[in-house]
Scaffold this motif. Sequence first.
Motif, PDB file in Angstrom:
ATOM      1  N   SER A 102      -5.507   5.041  12.888  1.00 23.58           N
ATOM      2  CA  SER A 102      -6.761   4.382  13.274  1.00 23.58           C
ATOM      3  C   SER A 102      -7.373   5.068  14.478  1.00 23.58           C
ATOM      4  O   SER A 102      -8.602   5.196  14.576  1.00 23.58           O
ATOM      5  N   ARG A 109      -5.562  -2.107   6.100  1.00 24.27           N
ATOM      6  CA  ARG A 109      -5.064  -2.308   7.455  1.00 24.27           C
ATOM      7  C   ARG A 109      -4.268  -3.604   7.575  1.00 24.27           C
ATOM      8  O   ARG A 109      -3.329  -3.696   8.362  1.00 24.27           O
ATOM      9  N   SER A 165      -2.774   2.176   7.787  1.00 20.92           N
ATOM     10  CA  SER A 165      -3.988   2.704   8.402  1.00 20.92           C
ATOM     11  C   SER A 165      -4.160   4.199   8.116  1.00 20.92           C
ATOM     12  O   SER A 165      -5.190   4.770   8.446  1.00 20.92           O
ATOM     13  N   VAL A 178      -6.535  -2.702  16.091  1.00 22.24           N
ATOM     14  CA  VAL A 178      -6.128  -2.689  14.680  1.00 22.24           C
ATOM     15  C   VAL A 178      -4.636  -2.995  14.577  1.00 22.24           C
ATOM     16  O   VAL A 178      -4.197  -3.815  13.758  1.00 22.24           O
TER      17      VAL A 178
END
Length: 491
Positions: free
Chosen positions: A56, A195, A200, A338
């Motif tokens: 990410s 996610r 990711s 994230v």
Amino acid sequence: MAEKKMVKTYLDEIPWGTEEDIEKEQLKSAKERRKLPEGCKSSVLYADIMRIAWPSLIELLLTSLVSMADMIMVGSMPNGDDAISAVSLANQPKFIFVSMIIALNVGVTAAIARDRGAEQHEKANNTLMQGLVMSLMVCIFGSIMGYVFAEPLVRFMANGSLSEEIVHMSTTYLRIQMAGFMTMGIAATYTAAFRGTGNSQLPMVYNVTANLINICLNYLLINGHFGFPALGVAGASLATVIGQAVALVMAVVSAGTGKYYFNAKLTDFLHGFRVDFGTIGRIIKVGIPSLIEQFILRVGIILFSRQVATLGQPGYATHQICMNIQSLSFMLGQAMAVSSTTLVGQSLGKMRTDMAEHYSRRCTYLGLVISIFLGLLFGLFGTTIVGFYSDTPAVIQASIPVMIILGVLQPVQTPQFILSGSLRGAGATKATAVITLVCVLILRPLAGELFISVLKWGLIGAWAAIALDQVVRTALVMYFYGRGTWKKIKV
């Protein structure tokens, strides 16, 4: 087959929690809650965080760098400062519609993270399918409204302070963006779902691919190279849409293979698919407060942007350049968010509120380290960075105090991003909506009015208002997070 490439974490190795464990955890002091479970090491948790965060981080960093490259390439046009203002002007109303997708996807990620933590694979697959249907409806609505009302929206944003040429370029850019809105929106829902499972890396691959295509097409279409027409800002907008379309195709194919946790084929929508109102309700439960938050956020930013527009050129261009640079720091903070969202959601799905707090705390520590580095970078090399966008002396000079403010803000705003991600992973989107209402819709515009219009501080006043907003927002997020009520929310 579906489990083949599932991202594994420490959570897969530990026992499930119980309601009794959750009650005991609530009775512990803050010092006691900091102690890791027996046999658990911080290094293992940091490894889990980075396993999710680094793709990410790369994806969002490259996305931000591509956004910077977009602005730099647009700024290379003969009327570069005007073109930068035009693109920035169009992005504000566009983000109103983007906010609807963001809100929906917060619900998708939170629900799928819970399903993944509870080891309910089929339920997660159904959540993705229902989320895609909702995303399609939102995209159709947003695309039509954004295209039809493009010019009135741009004129509202310009606030009568920018030239007709800028308004015309901005309208053209916005209409192309909204015509291709569906490619971005649906791809973003796939990204949110992946996610939620902890994957990711896959979104990184297809989003980085989209960004590389965007950059190449920018070079070909903005100023015209290798026989391609010079389309200016229209070329920049078209390049973005085409890149997003490629990302969507890659996401659809990946989700249908069964190799990446999901097994959601497009043909499934034609054979036996039914709308599941229970699952949609789960998504909406988290998504509606997030939608309110995002709407408030965009309205507040638009009101503030209109205030800054009254500064005219080069003040508005300088402001938008610095905002674009600020997005770089946002992307880095959001990468840690994230991880926080995913691991908190999965921990709560397994009824391990203790692990949710341990992961969230360590995400914040890592984010602070990155933010300090960024703060030094912006403070020491601010004018050099701004110089990539514009060589106008007035723009570069005006950016000096702004970049110093931006540097100081880095370690202040980072905990806000990450802890907000933790709250969203838990489904506590009402709290973040209230915070956004207070800070972005009320505090920032009022401070902007005072500093810009009353005290006449100009661009420095605008960024003083942003700084005040960030400080108060971080304090409120830390307060809501510290209360711990997010641990009890059911999704």
